[in-house]
Design an enzyme around this catalytic site. Structure first.
Site, PDB file in Angstrom:
ATOM      1  CB  SER A  93      -0.923  -0.083   1.218  1.00 23.88           C
ATOM      2  OG  SER A  93      -1.955   0.851   1.143  1.00 23.88           O
ATOM      3  CG  ASP A 138      -6.104  -2.682  -4.272  1.00 21.71           C
ATOM      4  OD1 ASP A 138      -6.846  -1.697  -4.105  1.00 21.71           O
ATOM      5  OD2 ASP A 138      -5.049  -2.843  -3.665  1.00 21.71           O
ATOM      6  CG  HIS A 184      -5.678  -1.939  -0.412  1.00 19.00           C
ATOM      7  ND1 HIS A 184      -4.665  -1.726  -1.322  1.00 19.00           N
ATOM      8  CD2 HIS A 184      -5.231  -1.407   0.760  1.00 19.00           C
ATOM      9  CE1 HIS A 184      -3.667  -1.076  -0.740  1.00 19.00           C
ATOM     10  NE2 HIS A 184      -3.984  -0.885   0.520  1.00 19.00           N
TER      11      HIS A 184
END
Lengths: 335, 335
Positions: free
Chosen positions: A128, A281, A310
């Site tokens: 991320s 995601d 995600h």
């Protein structure tokens, strides 16, 4: 794990001004090899700290401290490194300046080269926002970064991702108690709204449909949503928005010399690269990862096929995607 | 177009209680054929009214009033039919009862059978929440509904869709001026936050990435977000949440006789059915449309391949997906 607070002095910022007396809290595992060739950089993610990343580090893991010297710098603004919530009065709270991903990389570069004496990185990796930092490293310091493995991230914050962040930010700022950051008591309603508005973005349709949140110990969708609310109560609102700001602006081609030409920026990357988006995601999207991977000479796009969206890449959370990421790290490091 | 306010008397509600002196504002186009065989039902969508649906109705269009008798009932709660914002004092504002999609269909069934004298529907169609109503019609009154064409909707509100709605609702309710629905002045911050938090869900990554909002007259992402904020200022907050409530609970298998068995419920549908999700719809998802279509005997799944996400089906907004929907309507009606 060894934890240090590292003083970096004043840090000039990409958007102007200076972060005064900047410091990072840095965790390291293992020992730097005499030739300095075993260093791995693994920056933290939004709402994460070195303790979160620690879930991927250990004996027998891909990130094994007996073999690698692993450095986890906490991101500026995460409440563990210098942040709105802990800065000295002149820059505390709403007075904290805008700190970009590039600024984080500048601070980390000082840390690695001036404090830790690291000559190069065997690997820059992260999940991320951690992946976003790893990307920035590989573009800005191509000779320094030998391998790159960003998972569930992207080099730049693409516009859908920006729009998503506008939504959760608006939910938080809607709380009148936020007072544009000048709150005294925590804006609890806003933090809860932020968490609740975020949750739907974090996973996939199948995750919700099949109730995969039960694997996380939540018995219902409402229980999951409340957990997201509660998690955000643990964070300072200005800290969260400091990180969101950095996230939204992330773009390794911003400003000179690339002036927005992302393809030119990513063409600088010389690291052996495996890009690992999750197929589901919702904001660090597969399609935009594919665009970026195609801009990096020789990069491989290796999607994580998972219903966890995600969160597939969250360190230590879901076994199957973790195994895919760790397998790719091993492969990359052995090559 | 002919507009009527139709009084329906007290309406018993699925979740208990009664909507007192219910009324619908109904728009019709064309003339009912002597055999009653040319009636088309086209219910409204979230934040839409008969004026919104009117953009798909006209001479030479698939929904041509010279051939079809087209009925557009405004959804209860949309501010044009009976709604929190216009109900009589005993049920006004936060006192408005929970009205489900099934309740809407019950009201519409009274309208069609008792007021308009319609023996059957040649077609039930609609976008988004309009599609949800069309689905409920086809399950609950299978003999009545000869053809079904839901676009960018679904029969039930799947859990991801519920989670998305929790997020935008939380953004609105975060405004202390909302006062749990007992506001005097409109909760402007909350309405703006609702609109801003919604926007990221409404389109696709490519829409944002390529700036397709320019086709809508917005020069930047921020201009688009502000337009979404402004659009929601035109709506009453309790009205919006009344519709969100109906949307979130939508499930034609809820309660007896299906008791949650969606496959059993959808197996009731005898209408010739074309299900048209958009490939990039973030909350009425393609994958869940595929699950539903597979439950309907003989139904065809015909995705709209478009970067406009959920908004691909917005009546009259984007030419290419509209042409696909209208083409399918023509084909279905000619069969």
């Amino acid at each position: 794990m060894k934890i240090e607070r590292v003083e970096l002095g004043d840090l000039p910022l990409e958007d102007g001004g200076v972060l005064e007396e900047a410091w990072l809290t840095v965790a390291t595992w293992g020992t730097l090899a005499p030739d300095g060739g075993n260093a791995i950089l693994f920056p933290t993610y939004f709402t994460g700290s070195h303790l979160s990343n620690a879930r991927m580090i250990g004996p027998g893991r891909a990130l094994d401290p007996s073999q690698w010297f692993i450095i986890v710098p906490n991101m500026i603004g995460n409440g563990v490194s210098i942040s709105p919530s802990n800065a000295s009065l002149r820059q505390a709270g709403a007075r904290f300046p805008r700190v970009s991903v590039r600024d984080n990389v500048r601070a980390q570069h000082r840390l690695l080269t001036q404090v830790l004496g690291i000559p190069r990185l065997a690997l820059a990796t992260g999940w991320s926002m951690g992946a976003v930092q790893a990307w920035q490293w590989a573009v800005e310091h191509p000779v320094f970064v030998e391998r790159l493995l960003p998972f569930c991230g992207s080099a730049r914050c693409w516009p859908l991702n920006q729009a998503f962040l506008e939504g959760v930010r608006a939910a938080l700022r809607c709380d009148v108690d936020f007072r544009d950051g000048a709150y005294e008591a925590a804006p609890e309603r806003g933090l809860r709204a932020f968490g609740r508005a975020y949750c739907g973005w974090a996973y996939s349709p199948r995750f919700f449909r099949e109730g995969l949140y039960r694997e996380l110990g939540h018995e219902s969708l409402e229980a999951l949503l409340r957990a997201w609310e509660d998690d955000h109560l643990e964070h300072d609102a200005n800290d969260l928005l400091c990180l969101v700001d950095a996230w939204q602006q992330a773009d390794p081609s911003r400003g000179p010399p690339f002036d927005g030409d992302l393809a030119a920026a990513l063409a600088q990357v010389t690291a052996r690269t495996i890009v690992m988006p999750c197929t589901t995601d919702a904001y660090f999207t597969l399609e935009e990862n594919a665009l970026e991977a195609a801009m990096v000479p020789g990069a491989e796009l290796r999607p994580i096929d998972s219903p966890y969206g995600h969160c597939a890449g969250a360190p230590g959370r879901f076994a199957a995607p973790m195994a895919q990421v760790e397998g790719a790290i091993r492969e990359l490091l052995s090559g």
